[in-house]
Each structure stands twice: as structure tokens, then as C-alpha cells.
Design a protein around this motif. Structure first.
Motif, short mmCIF file in Angstrom:
data_model
loop_
_atom_site.label_atom_id
_atom_site.label_comp_id
_atom_site.label_asym_id
_atom_site.label_seq_id
_atom_site.Cartn_x
_atom_site.Cartn_y
_atom_site.Cartn_z
N TRP A 26 -39.18 -2.19 -141.00
CA TRP A 26 -39.96 -3.40 -139.61
C TRP A 26 -38.81 -3.87 -138.12
CZ3 TRP A 26 -37.15 -6.93 -139.50
CH2 TRP A 26 -36.67 -7.98 -140.52
N MET A 30 -40.92 -3.70 -134.41
CA MET A 30 -41.01 -4.81 -134.01
C MET A 30 -40.13 -4.31 -132.36
SD MET A 30 -39.47 -7.89 -135.41
CE MET A 30 -37.63 -7.66 -135.60
N ILE A 58 -33.76 -18.45 -134.01
CA ILE A 58 -33.45 -18.99 -135.67
C ILE A 58 -33.85 -17.65 -136.10
CG2 ILE A 58 -34.22 -19.62 -138.13
CD1 ILE A 58 -34.32 -22.50 -136.40
N GLY A 61 -32.08 -11.59 -135.58
CA GLY A 61 -32.16 -9.72 -135.76
C GLY A 61 -31.25 -9.06 -135.16
N CYS A 80 -28.97 -18.09 -134.38
CA CYS A 80 -28.22 -17.88 -136.14
C CYS A 80 -29.29 -16.56 -136.88
CB CYS A 80 -28.06 -19.38 -137.21
SG CYS A 80 -30.14 -19.31 -137.03
N SER A 83 -28.45 -12.38 -142.39
CA SER A 83 -27.96 -10.67 -142.75
C SER A 83 -26.53 -10.40 -141.93
CB SER A 83 -28.99 -9.51 -143.02
OG SER A 83 -28.58 -8.94 -142.18
N LYS A 109 -27.69 -19.01 -143.12
CA LYS A 109 -29.46 -19.61 -142.58
C LYS A 109 -28.65 -20.87 -141.64
CE LYS A 109 -32.84 -19.76 -146.05
NZ LYS A 109 -32.96 -19.61 -146.90
N SER A 110 -29.94 -21.38 -141.00
CA SER A 110 -30.22 -22.00 -140.46
C SER A 110 -30.24 -23.30 -141.15
CB SER A 110 -31.97 -22.05 -139.66
OG SER A 110 -33.04 -21.79 -140.94
N GLU A 129 -39.36 -15.82 -135.04
CA GLU A 129 -40.14 -14.50 -135.72
C GLU A 129 -39.96 -14.15 -136.94
OE1 GLU A 129 -40.93 -10.28 -135.60
OE2 GLU A 129 -42.77 -11.41 -134.08
N ASP A 132 -43.55 -12.50 -141.91
CA ASP A 132 -43.61 -11.11 -142.98
C ASP A 132 -44.59 -11.58 -142.86
OD1 ASP A 132 -43.85 -12.32 -146.04
OD2 ASP A 132 -44.13 -13.30 -144.56
N PHE A 287 -52.90 -12.85 -139.46
CA PHE A 287 -52.72 -14.30 -138.36
C PHE A 287 -51.93 -13.83 -137.05
CE2 PHE A 287 -48.06 -13.69 -138.00
CZ PHE A 287 -47.62 -13.32 -139.63
N TRP A 307 -48.47 -4.22 -136.90
CA TRP A 307 -48.34 -4.82 -138.40
C TRP A 307 -49.14 -4.41 -139.79
CZ3 TRP A 307 -43.95 -5.69 -137.04
CH2 TRP A 307 -43.42 -5.37 -136.22
C1 LIG Z 1 -45.63 -10.38 -135.67
C2 LIG Z 1 -44.45 -10.81 -136.51
C3 LIG Z 1 -44.87 -10.31 -138.04
C4 LIG Z 1 -45.58 -9.87 -138.70
C5 LIG Z 1 -45.87 -9.07 -139.75
N1 LIG Z 1 -44.73 -8.17 -140.21
C6 LIG Z 1 -43.60 -8.35 -139.55
C7 LIG Z 1 -43.70 -9.12 -138.71
C8 LIG Z 1 -42.50 -8.62 -138.07
N2 LIG Z 1 -41.18 -9.70 -137.67
C9 LIG Z 1 -40.26 -9.48 -139.36
C10 LIG Z 1 -39.45 -10.62 -138.90
C11 LIG Z 1 -39.02 -10.31 -140.33
C12 LIG Z 1 -37.96 -10.83 -140.91
S1 LIG Z 1 -37.18 -12.69 -140.25
C13 LIG Z 1 -35.74 -11.63 -138.67
C14 LIG Z 1 -34.45 -12.25 -138.71
O1 LIG Z 1 -34.14 -13.37 -139.21
C15 LIG Z 1 -32.90 -13.08 -140.54
N3 LIG Z 1 -33.39 -15.17 -141.32
C16 LIG Z 1 -34.72 -14.91 -141.90
C17 LIG Z 1 -34.45 -16.49 -142.16
C18 LIG Z 1 -33.58 -17.17 -141.44
C19 LIG Z 1 -33.22 -18.51 -141.37
N4 LIG Z 1 -33.72 -19.34 -142.00
N5 LIG Z 1 -31.78 -18.28 -140.40
C20 LIG Z 1 -31.15 -17.54 -140.39
N6 LIG Z 1 -32.48 -16.36 -139.92
C21 LIG Z 1 -33.00 -16.22 -140.89
C22 LIG Z 1 -33.75 -12.23 -140.68
O2 LIG Z 1 -32.98 -11.87 -141.89
C23 LIG Z 1 -34.73 -11.54 -139.79
O3 LIG Z 1 -33.16 -10.45 -139.95
#
Ligand SMILES: CCc1ccncc1CNCCCCSC[C@H]1O[C@@H](n2ccc3c(N)ncnc32)[C@H](O)[C@@H]1O
Length: 709
Positions: A26, A30, A58, A61, A80, A83, A109-110, A129, A132, A287, A307
Motif C-alpha cells: 500500500w 498511498m 507519527i 513512512g 518517528c 520499521s 514507536k511513538s 496516517e 489500516d 471510513f 483502498w
Molecule cells: C487512507 C489511509 C488508508 C486506508 C486504508 N488502508 C490503507 C491506508 C493507507 N495508510 C496505510 C498506512 C498504514 C501503515 S502506518 C504507516 C507507517 O507508520 C508506521 N507506524 C505505525 C504505527 C506507528 C507508531 N505508533 N509509531 C511509529 N511508527 C508507526 C508503520 O511502520 C508504517 O510504516
């Protein structure tokens, strides 16, 4: 390895599998979604203009949102990312865009972040963002509760005092609205419940219930996932909405009290009117992400967004068929930070039918004296069934879809019947040496759950004469119990079906003689993965298996022909690489994230993939499992272009020859296999009548295709 020797096949193949895993697909979708990027940028610009000068991104990516904040004029920007791969990528991207010294990126991680250890002071804006398809699956609620407590300035208070509000904090997105609807959809149903009563001559009635591991119920074991995901707009056969989209939940990310109560809040119950008669196969959820007052992003099926939606299959015993004016009773909860949804009852003419007890004819209903009565108490009065359903089995979605594939099993049965007939007659001719009571040995080394061994054992019974001694390589206790139940209910003697423990690690131990001085009459190999790729080490296994066959013995399948065609598909391009700097707001991100481009796309539904066919289907390659010398590792073919366009991909599928004449294809609506596609490194502009030269290479079961004019 790839950097050292880019053409080194093993490294290439491993890299593709690793790349697929390291960077989720994704990310490309995205970053290519200009609408999404632009809306985030506008919301961030507005927040910075309104005074948010310190920002924390947060889950950064690639770093795009942090860079938006910097460019919008924020004084301090932090980011932050948990991964490691994405963290390193974000560092490269941010420095390539000249912001290395103005955005501080943390690999953490935050939830672990503290002030002043990680960031000097509380920030006035958190942008994220981390969502999921089921909204909460990336832990956004927990992240924001922690951010409000430890990282953000306090929210603005409506102060009557005339003191200028001190620095306050806020979150982008400011909130989300969750929608859901009930759908009838065969494609979902055949992946989550048993839809047939017999396959290949095997009666399945004894199996009362088969469920997929997707369940929200409290008694589901912890390995169950609360929902699966599908792109409803691309499901083969489509879907029928049985209710309108209904608002399930509103979440305000700027209200930490609400966020905290959400997780602890008990179950919410909703009554949703049925607008269309049908069978409720699943609840679909999506959503709207409200970035701020003006901008929101939707992940709904009606949008032309990319999505997926969250899918909650109805796992009740009976078909949950509903009529117009019925009402569905839904339970919504955010138990342990996942959005959980299930359909618990149908309300019809004032009576409530509890789904879980609908299989008894008496429909244990609770008459509602009057509609006003609190449904909850009525529901509570229904005893939720705790008797474990004796014959309830859990199979993977692809195993359920395979079991529902009647054509496949019937074709297999015919092929085995032909083999047994020919082996019997050849034995009669040599009646002297081999006594006809000698059994035929058959081995099924399919991955996952398979009834082919039992199907063969049953055939052996029918003939009355020499038996089939069938062996199955299923390992899981549940799978073995299911096979035993089916053997019993189909009159197959316990001894006719044995379990060939394949817990040994390498193939040679699995593929060996049935017994000393004995050879196999038939060996069933699993050739194609559900995702649409050839199983690794297939040819090696075939070579081993061939040595273990008696004269006249066969491997099933004996041959696989790979078919493909030239297509133009912008969708596949969007999923495979970031297309330049335009989608990413002018930031230079593509070259960095595109390092993780994987040329082979899997789990495709080719029947509903938006694409233009630029040629007829052609035979790309043949794998002969019965004769390894017939196999080549590279093949060149010329394909005639049948329409003008830009060749961007070569989707492919398989015609599986069970024997010389009986074939099943992996590209059909009842196939449990998905298709795959090679996305070309550089698209080819073609005109009708042109010839495209394809070079197909197969190395250790992984296919690569190059195309030149
Ligand atoms: C319309 C949005 C949409 C709707 C439906 N499907 C997909 C989407 C598109 N968004 C997907 C993002 C999904 C992955 S989250 C993005 C990045 O953030 C990282 N992470 C996650 C939590 C976190 C944290 N607490 N502290 C630091 N890092 C953190 C992940 O490692 C990832 O690389």
C-alpha cells in the motif's frame, strides 16, 4: 547481493520475496494517491498557518507528511517510524529533498517517545496516517492516547477568560466516521463457509460447519483475525448491498477522554434496516478520515479510491437470509484496539432470531412484547450457545475455496479413475507376477488441507477389487480429524487412509517409497500457490516423485502450461511503483521507494482487474512434470499486438493437465487460485499488428518475463 550481481537469480528471487515483505504494497498506492497527499498537505498548511509551529509525524513512512509540515513553515518538525526499512528510507528521502537538518527522524514507536529525551518540548501538532482498512489496526487509538498524555500540548479549552490561549495541541486527522453495510457476495461466501454438499463423489454432509480464521466472536481462538480485507469494487461477481451504508461510529481524535472510553466501552448495539432481500454473507466496513473541518479522505467502495474495505464474514451456522423491512442487530466494539463487528440477530415482525441458534428449526426467538423494549435485555436473555459445535472445523480461506471447487475435484476423480482402470488392466495381463489383491499406493503431498487422498481411497473401495492404500500429508490434528470424519461418513475404512507425516523438513524424507520393495501408483503434487506463483522447488519434487512411481504410475498433475497476454494496466502500475514526483506533491520520493518495486504482482483477480488487453492469450511456457528433460529454462515467443497502447504488464495463469486430456485452469470463477502478473520495467508503446518479443525464464520455480519490440 543484488547490488553486487544484479542478475544473480537466487538473489533476485529472494529479494523479490523480501521486498514484498519489507515494504507493504500500500506504500505505492498511498504515495500515488495524489488526492490523499494533497488533502493532507492542505490540512497541515492550515494548521501551521493557525499557529501550529512544532509538529510530530507519527509513522512517517517515507517522510512525506513531515516534509509537508516543514514546507508549510513549521519551526520544528519531528518524525518517528517503527520499521527500520522505512526509517532508513525516510532519512534518505528527507536529505534528498534538502531537509535533513530541519526534520529530526527517530527510529522508534511513538509510544516509546519521551520528553525531553526524544523531543525537547511538547508539540502543537501531531500528524499521522497510521490506519489500516479496519481503521484501528495500526494502533492509532493507543498512539494518540499516549501522544495526548506525553507528547502534545493540551487541547484548546473553551476559556471564558480573556487570556490569549497558550499554545495548544491538535491532531491531523481530527477524527473518523466508520460506515458499514451488509452484503451478499458469493466470492466472499466461498472463501469463508462450505457451500457444497459433495465434491468428487465425496459426501460432505457430515461436516456441520467449516469456518475461516476470520472471527470477532469472543470465543474465537487468539489466532483468529477480526476481519479480512477486500476491494469490494474489484470482487469477481460483484456484491449486493442488503442495507444502506450506515454510520457505525464517530471518533474524535482530539478528545483523549473519548479515545480512552472507546477501548473500555462495552459493546454498542445497532439495528440496521434491511433494504434488499438476500443472504448476509458479510459486513463491509470503511471510513472517512476527517483531516480537518474541510478535508476528508474516504476508503469507501463507492469511491474510485484504491483502498480496500474491512470484511467481517458472517460465520453463523445457517444462512442468514433476510427480507426487506427486517432489521439486522449488529454489535460494534473496539475490544483490544481492533474494530469488531458482528451480526447477532435478525429482527422480523417484532421477533428476534438469534443467528447462532438459527440452525434449529424452532428458531429460538424472543418475542419482543413491544418494539420499544430494550433489545439488549432481550438479547441478553438469549442463552449464547456455549456447546462447542462437535463438527466445527477451521480452514484457511484458500482451503475452503478449494473444497468448494467442485470442478477441480470432479476432474481429479475422473483422472484417478482412468489411472486405476489402466493399472488394473495391466496387472491382469501380468496376473502371474502380481496378485490382484496388492493395493495401489497413492500419496497426496498437497500443502494445506486436501481431500484428494480420501477421494482416491474411496474410488478404490468402489471397484471392490484391489484396494487403494492412500496416504495424506496433512499434518494438523484438525485436518486429520476432518479427513477421518469424512472417511467414516463416506464408508472408507480407516486403514485405507493413512497420514504420511510430512513433518520432516526436506522433500527427500517426505517423498520416499510407501514401503521397501513398494512403489507409488499415484503421487499428487501441489504445484501452484494460491497467490498465483509456481511453488518453489516444484521441478525438484517432480523429479524425486518420478523415481518413486511403479510402471504406469502417474504424477498428478503431469503437465502445467502457463498462459499469458499483453495488457495495459494503470492500476498495476499504481500498485507497483511511485509514478514520478507529481503524485507526491513535487517531493522527490519515487527513486527511493521504487527500490522496493517487485516485478511480479500476486493475488490478482484478473477477471476484474482494470486493464486493456493488447493481445490474445498465448502459451508462454510448459512445465512437464513427467519428463524433466522436456523442460527448458528460457523460451522466446513473438506475440502479435491486437490493439494500440502501452504494454505495462503480462498477467499469467495456468492450465493444469491432470492427464493428457483432463485439465483445470487456475483462471476461472470457481478456482481457489488467484492470478499473477509480471509488471514490465519499462512499458512498451505498441500499435496493432506489431510483434512483441517475450523472453520467459523460469529459474527455481520463479518466472521472469522481458519484452522488447
Ligand atoms: C487512507 C489511509 C488508508 C486506508 C486504508 N488502508 C490503507 C491506508 C493507507 N495508510 C496505510 C498506512 C498504514 C501503515 S502506518 C504507516 C507507517 O507508520 C508506521 N507506524 C505505525 C504505527 C506507528 C507508531 N505508533 N509509531 C511509529 N511508527 C508507526 C508503520 O511502520 C508504517 O510504516
Amino acid at each position: 547481493a543484488l547490488k553486487l550481481r544484479p542478475d544473480f537469480p537466487e538473489a533476485k528471487e529472494n529479494f523479490y520475496r523480501v521486498a514484498n515483505w519489507l515494504v507493504e504494497r500500500w506504500h505505492f498506492l498511498m504515495l500515488n494517491d495524489h488526492g490523499r497527499n494533497r488533502k493532507y498537505q492542505l490540512a497541515i498548511q492550515r494548521a501551521v498557518q493557525e499557529g501550529c509551529s512544532t509538529v510530530l509525524d507519527i509513522g512517517t513512512g517515507t517522510g512525506i507528511l513531515g516534509m509537508c509540515a516543514k514546507k508549510a513553515g513549521a519551526r520544528e518538525v519531528y518524525a518517528c517510524e517503527l520499521s527500520k526499512t522505512m526509517y532508513e528510507l525516510a532519512c534518505e528521502v528527507v536529505s534528498a529533498n534538502g531537509m535533513a537538518d530541519s526534520i529530526r527522524i527517530l527510529h522508534m514507536k511513538s509510544l516509546e517517545m519521551e520528553i525531553p529525551k526524544d523531543i525537547p518540548t511538547r508539540v502543537s501538532l501531531v500528524v499521522t496516517e497510521t490506519v489500516d482498512a479496519g481503521l484501528l489496526g495500526e494502533g492509532i487509538i493507543e498512539s494518540l492516547i499516549h501522544a495526548w498524555k506525553h507528547l502534545l500540548l493540551p487541547p484548546p479549552v473553551i476559556c471564558i477568560c480573556n487570556s490569549a490561549p497558550s499554545q495548544t495541541g491538535r491532531v491531523i486527522p481530527g477524527g473518523a466516521t466508520v460506515f458499514g453495510m451488509a452484503v451478499e457476495c458469493q466470492e466472499i461466501r466461498r472463501h469463508h463457509r462450505l457451500c457444497v454438499s459433495a465434491v468428487g463423489g465425496l459426501d460432505l454432509e457430515a461436516v456441520r460447519e467449516i469456518r475461516s480464521p476470520v472471527s470477532c466472536s469472543v470465543d474465537a481462538d487468539e489466532s483468529a483475525e477480526p476481519y479480512t480485507t477486500e476491494r469490494l469494487s474489484r470482487l469477481p461477481g460483484g456484491f449486493t448491498a442488503l442495507t444502506g451504508p450506515c454510520r457505525m461510529l464517530d471518533i474524535d481524535f482530539n478528545n483523549v477522554q473519548e479515545l480512552e472510553s472507546l477501548c473500555s466501552r462495552k459493546v454498542m448495539r445497532l439495528r440496521v434496516p434491511v433494504t434488499q432481500e438476500g443472504v448476509v454473507d458479510a459486513l463491509a466496513v470503511w471510513f472517512q478520515l476527517h483531516l480537518d473541518q474541510e478535508n476528508s479522505i474516504s476508503t469507501g467502495p463507492q469511491e474510485n479510491t484504491c483502498w480496500e474495505q474491512a470484511i467481517y464474514p458472517v460465520q453463523s451456522l445457517a444462512h442468514c437470509s433476510v427480507k426487506r423491512n427486517d432489521e439486522l442487530l449488529l454489535e460494534v466494539s473496539c475490544r483490544d484496539a481492533y474494530l469488531r463487528l458482528c451480526c447477532v440477530a435478525i429482527v422480523r415482525d417484532g421477533q428476534m432470531f438469534h443467528l447462532d441458534s438459527m440452525e434449529e428449526e424452532d428458531y429460538s426467538t424472543v418475542a419482543l412484547p413491544n418494539p420499544e423494549v430494550d433489545l439488549c435485555s432481550a438479547l441478553a436473555s438469549l442463552q449464547t450457545r456455549h456447546d462447542t459445535v462437535s463438527n466445527m472445523f477451521t480452514l484457511e480461506c484458500s482451503e475452503i475455496a478449494l473444497l468448494n471447487n467442485v470442478n477441480y475435484h470432479n476432474s481429479f476423480r475422473m483422472a484417478v479413475e482412468k489411472l486405476l482402470t489402466s493399472l488394473r488392466s495391466s496387472r491382469e495381463m501380468q496376473a502371474s507376477e502380481v496378485s490382484s489383491s496388492e493395493p495401489f499406493y497413492m500419496l497426496d503431498v498437497s500443502e494445506g488441507f486436501s481431500v484428494l487422498s480420501l477421494l482416491t481411497a474411496r474410488l478404490g473401495q468402489d471397484s471392490g477389487s484391489s484396494l487403494v492404500q492412500a496416504y495424506s500429508s496433512v499434518e494438523k490434528d484438525q485436518h486429520q480429524a476432518l479427513l477421518r470424519l469424512l472417511a467414516q461418513s463416506n464408508g472408507v475404512e480407516e486403514s485405507a487412509l493413512q497420514f504420511w507425516l510430512s513433518h520432516v523438513e526436506d522433500d527427500s524424507a517426505v517423498l520416499q517409497r510407501p514401503a521397501s520393495e513398494k512403489l507409488w501408483s499415484a503421487i499428487v503434487l501441489d504445484c501452484i500457490e494460491t497467490c498465483g506463483l509456481i511453488r518453489q522447488r516444484l521441478m525438484e519434487k517432480a523429479t524425486l516423485a518420478r523415481c518413486l512411481l511403479e510402471d504406469g504410475g502417474r504424477i498428478f498433475p503431469e503437465r502445467i502450461v502457463i498462459h499469458g497476454l499483453l495488457v495495459e494496466s494503470d492500476t498495476l502500475l499504481q500498485e507497483s511503483a511511485v509514478q514520478g514526483t507529481d503524485p507526491t506533491l513535487g517531493f522527490n520520493i519515487a527513486p527511493f521507494i521504487n527500490q522496493f518495486t517487485v516485478p511480479v504482482h500476486v493475488f490478482l483477480d484478473l477477471s476484474t482487474l482494470e486493464c486493456t488487453h493488447l493481445s490474445d492469450p498465448v502459451e508462454l511456457f510448459t512445465l512437464d512434470l513427467m519428463n524433466s528433460s522436456a523442460n527448458y529454462i528460457s523460451r522466446g515467443i513473438r506475440v502479435r499486438v491486437s490493439a494500440p497502447g502501452k504494454v505495462t504488464a503480462v498477467p499469467f495463469w495456468y492450465q493444469i493437465y491432470l492427464d493428457a486430456d483432463l485439465t483445470v485452469t487456475t483462471f476461472s470463477q470457481d478456482s481457489h487460485w488467484k492470478q499473477a502478473a509480471v509488471v514490465l520495467q519499462c512499458p512498451l508503446v505498441v500499435n496493432t499488428g506489431d510483434w512483441v518479443q517475450l523472453t520467459i525464464q523460469l529459474h527455481k520455480s520463479s518466472i521472469s518475463i522481458t519484452a522488447v519490440r
